[in-house]
Structures are given as structure tokens and as C-alpha cells.
Design a protein around this motif. Structure first.
Motif, PDB file in Angstrom:
ATOM      1  N   ASP A 142       3.060  -2.396   9.113  1.00  0.00           N
ATOM      2  CA  ASP A 142       3.538  -1.180   8.464  1.00  0.00           C
ATOM      3  C   ASP A 142       2.562  -0.055   8.812  1.00  0.00           C
ATOM      4  O   ASP A 142       1.465   0.024   8.265  1.00  0.00           O
TER       5      ASP A 142
ATOM      6  N   ARG B 209       5.124   1.105  -0.795  1.00  0.00           N
ATOM      7  CA  ARG B 209       5.143  -0.163  -1.542  1.00  0.00           C
ATOM      8  C   ARG B 209       6.497  -0.856  -1.396  1.00  0.00           C
ATOM      9  O   ARG B 209       6.588  -2.098  -1.386  1.00  0.00           O
TER      10      ARG B 209
ATOM     11  N   TRP C 147       6.793  -3.534   1.454  1.00  0.00           N
ATOM     12  CA  TRP C 147       6.163  -4.812   1.127  1.00  0.00           C
ATOM     13  C   TRP C 147       7.061  -5.621   0.189  1.00  0.00           C
ATOM     14  O   TRP C 147       7.270  -6.825   0.397  1.00  0.00           O
TER      15      TRP C 147
ATOM     16  N   TYR D 179       1.784  -9.659   6.347  1.00  0.00           N
ATOM     17  CA  TYR D 179       2.211  -8.258   6.240  1.00  0.00           C
ATOM     18  C   TYR D 179       0.963  -7.408   6.383  1.00  0.00           C
ATOM     19  O   TYR D 179       0.058  -7.455   5.539  1.00  0.00           O
TER      20      TYR D 179
ATOM     21  N   SER E  29      -0.633  -3.818   6.518  1.00  0.00           N
ATOM     22  CA  SER E  29      -0.427  -2.401   6.212  1.00  0.00           C
ATOM     23  C   SER E  29      -1.583  -1.563   6.735  1.00  0.00           C
ATOM     24  O   SER E  29      -2.750  -1.924   6.573  1.00  0.00           O
TER      25      SER E  29
ATOM     26  N   ASP F 276      -0.139   1.568  -0.055  1.00  0.00           N
ATOM     27  CA  ASP F 276       1.181   1.781  -0.643  1.00  0.00           C
ATOM     28  C   ASP F 276       1.761   3.162  -0.375  1.00  0.00           C
ATOM     29  O   ASP F 276       2.937   3.401  -0.649  1.00  0.00           O
TER      30      ASP F 276
ATOM     31  N   TYR G 257      -0.799 -10.668   2.513  1.00  0.00           N
ATOM     32  CA  TYR G 257      -0.920  -9.214   2.629  1.00  0.00           C
ATOM     33  C   TYR G 257      -2.310  -8.867   3.133  1.00  0.00           C
ATOM     34  O   TYR G 257      -3.322  -9.367   2.637  1.00  0.00           O
TER      35      TYR G 257
ATOM     36  N   TRP H 280      -4.766  -5.390   4.594  1.00  0.00           N
ATOM     37  CA  TRP H 280      -4.882  -3.937   4.769  1.00  0.00           C
ATOM     38  C   TRP H 280      -5.724  -3.673   6.003  1.00  0.00           C
ATOM     39  O   TRP H 280      -6.922  -3.938   6.037  1.00  0.00           O
TER      40      TRP H 280
END
Length: 304
Positions: A168, A174, A177, A195, A197, A201, A236, A238
Motif C-alpha cells: 500500500d 485504514r 487493510w 500487508y 504499508s 492509516d 501487517y 510498516w
């Protein structure tokens, strides 16, 4: 420039010169430097503040400089630092041979590189969202999803054969997700689904003080932690925390890839060879609307 993340990125003093990555010709180098006057180079901005590039002269740290390939224009070489590096770091960490990859925001500065680098890393299938389907397909994507007319999380093909990783690139918020989990278009943690990111968010972080910075980090770190344990959902991560990690030799390898046509730099139509207020405003406007198709580059002096 909006000041949304001024706790980290506010200029140390005013006035200041905007602009991030750059390329140009060495005018002067310290004694003992590996660079010489006249060398064609490209430069990554000094974290955490992308500034000082929109000028005729700029003082830079040697550790952030690399020789540019002769085959590339200055505009192309300037694309090789933060966006290409972030895409490469993501690709080499999360893409394996045979991976099925979905890129949310495939035609931006990072996305255009990530499609190519994921393909080079051995991804067996790449889908990318973009309003410019022809562009992402030309870069190696196997499927282009026009987000203005269809939702990626509703595509039956993706549900029947879920992805190994979703990147992403600061466009999904958000909701993306949540939809990835709900629609099961991404494998769960037991099957190695991740996932990744790039912005958390929200596409634009709003951090004005230490409290907001701690809150932002804790939310993402906690989500990363519980998805590591509860593997019935995708893991998840980041990428913003370490996306711009620069290791020795990274910039040289990106230059080699560009020189050998293993990757190519895509310039957004808003890029300009004229160093005018109008051209700069147009470039920042495209970036502000998050609608860039490639990198937005302003040429201060043009090609020599």
C-alpha cells in the motif's frame, strides 16, 4: 510543505529551499573525496528533511552521492534515490520467486519502480491499481486495476488466488487493510501473507508534537505485533520505518540497473525543463493531489 509532519520535517530555519533528491555536476569536492569536479552525480536528500534541491548549487554529504550513468539524463538520474531505494528495499524484503503481488498506487514515483523491481525479483504475478492502466502494464504488471471504476478487493480472481503481499503506497488508508483481511484477497499469516504499508492509516501523516509521534508509532507497532501472533490474518508491516535504509553500494547498484535497462525512470508529464515559479507550482500541485504518474522532476539548468 503543508506542515502536516512538521515535528520531524519542519525546516531548521526560514527562509528555506524546497526540493528533495537531485542530480547534477560536481563543482567542488573535499580533499580525499572519491568525486572530482565535473563528475555527473545523483544525490539522495538527507533524512528526515527533503529540501535544498531546487537551487543552482547544493552542499551534500558524500555518503548520499553516487556517480550517475552516462546513459541517463540528469532528470532520469535524479529519480534513482529515495523512490527507487524505497521500492528496492520493499522488493528485496518481501518479494520472493513466485510471489503474487498487488501494488496499491502502481503509477506513482515509488510504484513505477516497485513494479519493475518486483518483476526482477521473480514475482510470478503483479497487479497494480492506477488510472493509467497502459503505464503499469508497460512496466511489467500482469493486471491493471482502474481504481476509478472497480475495487480490487471485489475481484473474484484475487479472492480465488490470493496474494502473497500487498504493498500500500500511501493510497489505501485504514480501509484497504480492513478490506484485504475481510475479502481474503491476501493470504493469512499461516500462509505467509503480508500487508506492507508505506504510510500507515493515512496517506499524509499529521504529526506536530511528540505525543502524536508516539501515538502514531505505537498504533502501527501494536498492529504489527498482534498480527505476528494471530496468524489467521495477514502480517501487517510498516515500511516507512526502514524504507529509506541506505546501505553501502545501494546507489551504485541502482545506477547499474538503470544503465543496463533493468529498470527505467518514469517522468510525470508535470516535470519541466524550465525553472519557473509556474512549473514548480504545477509540480507541487500534482504531488499534493497524489496523482503523479512517475516522478515529478524540475530541471534547474537543463541538460548541458
Amino acid at each position: 510543505m503543508k506542515g502536516h509532519c512538521d515535528f520531524f520535517q519542519s525546516p531548521k530555519s526560514f527562509p528555506y529551499i524546497p526540493g528533495g533528491d537531485l542530480s547534477g555536476t560536481v563543482y567542488e569536492a573535499d580533499d580525499g573525496s572519491r568525486f572530482r569536479k565535473g563528475d555527473k552525480v545523483f544525490v539522495m536528500f538527507e533524512l528526515p528533511r527533503p529540501m535544498n534541491a531546487l537551487a543552482e548549487y547544493c552542499v551534500v554529504k558524500e555518503s548520499l552521492v553516487e556517480l550517475a550513468p552516462d546513459s541517463a539524463s540528469f532528470a532520469e538520474a535524479s529519480c534513482l534515490t529515495s523512490s527507487a531505494l524505497s521500492a528496492w528495499n520493499a522488493s528485496r524484503r518481501y518479494v520472493k520467486a513466485g510471489s503474487r503481488v498487488l501494488i496499491l498506487g502502481g503509477s506513482g514515483g515509488v510504484g513505477t519502480f516497485l513494479i519493475q523491481l518486483a518483476k526482477n525479483a521473480g514475482a510470478s504475478y503483479i497487479a497494480a491499481t492506477s488510472s493509467d492502466k497502459d503505464l503499469v502494464l508497460s512496466l511489467g504488471a500482469d493486471r491493471a486495476v482502474d481504481y476509478t471504476s472497480e475495487n480490487w478487493y471485489e475481484i473474484d480472481e484475487f479472492k480465488n488466488d490470493p496474494f502473497d503481499v500487498i504493498f500500500d503506497l500511501g493510497v489505501g488508508k485504514r480501509k484497504a487493510w480492513n478490506e484485504a483481511k475481510r475479502a481474503k484477497v491476501l493470504k493469512n499469516g499461516w500462509r505467509g501473507g503480508k500487508y506492507c504499508s508505506f504510510s500507515g492509516d493515512e496517506p499524509e501523516m499529521k504529526i506536530h508534537n511528540l505525543s502524536q509521534a508516539i501515538s502514531f508509532m505505537m498504533k502501527l507497532q501494536c498492529r504489527s505485533a498482534w498480527t505476528s501472533v494471530w496468524r489467521f490474518v495477514p502480517k501487517y508491516t510498516w515500511h516507512g520505518q526502514d524504507g529509506l535504509d541506505l546501505r553501502a553500494g545501494d546507489l551504485a547498484e541502482l545506477a547499474r540497473m538503470l544503465d543496463k535497462s533493468e529498470i527505467k525512470a518514469v517522468l510525470d508529464p508535470a516535470s519541466s525543463s524550465k525553472f519557473t515559479v509556474e512549473a514548480i507550482k504545477r509540480g507541487f500541485h500534482v504531488m499534493d493531489k497524489r496523482r503523479a504518474h512517475g516522478k515529478v522532476v524540475i530541471e534547474v539548468n537543463g541538460e548541458d
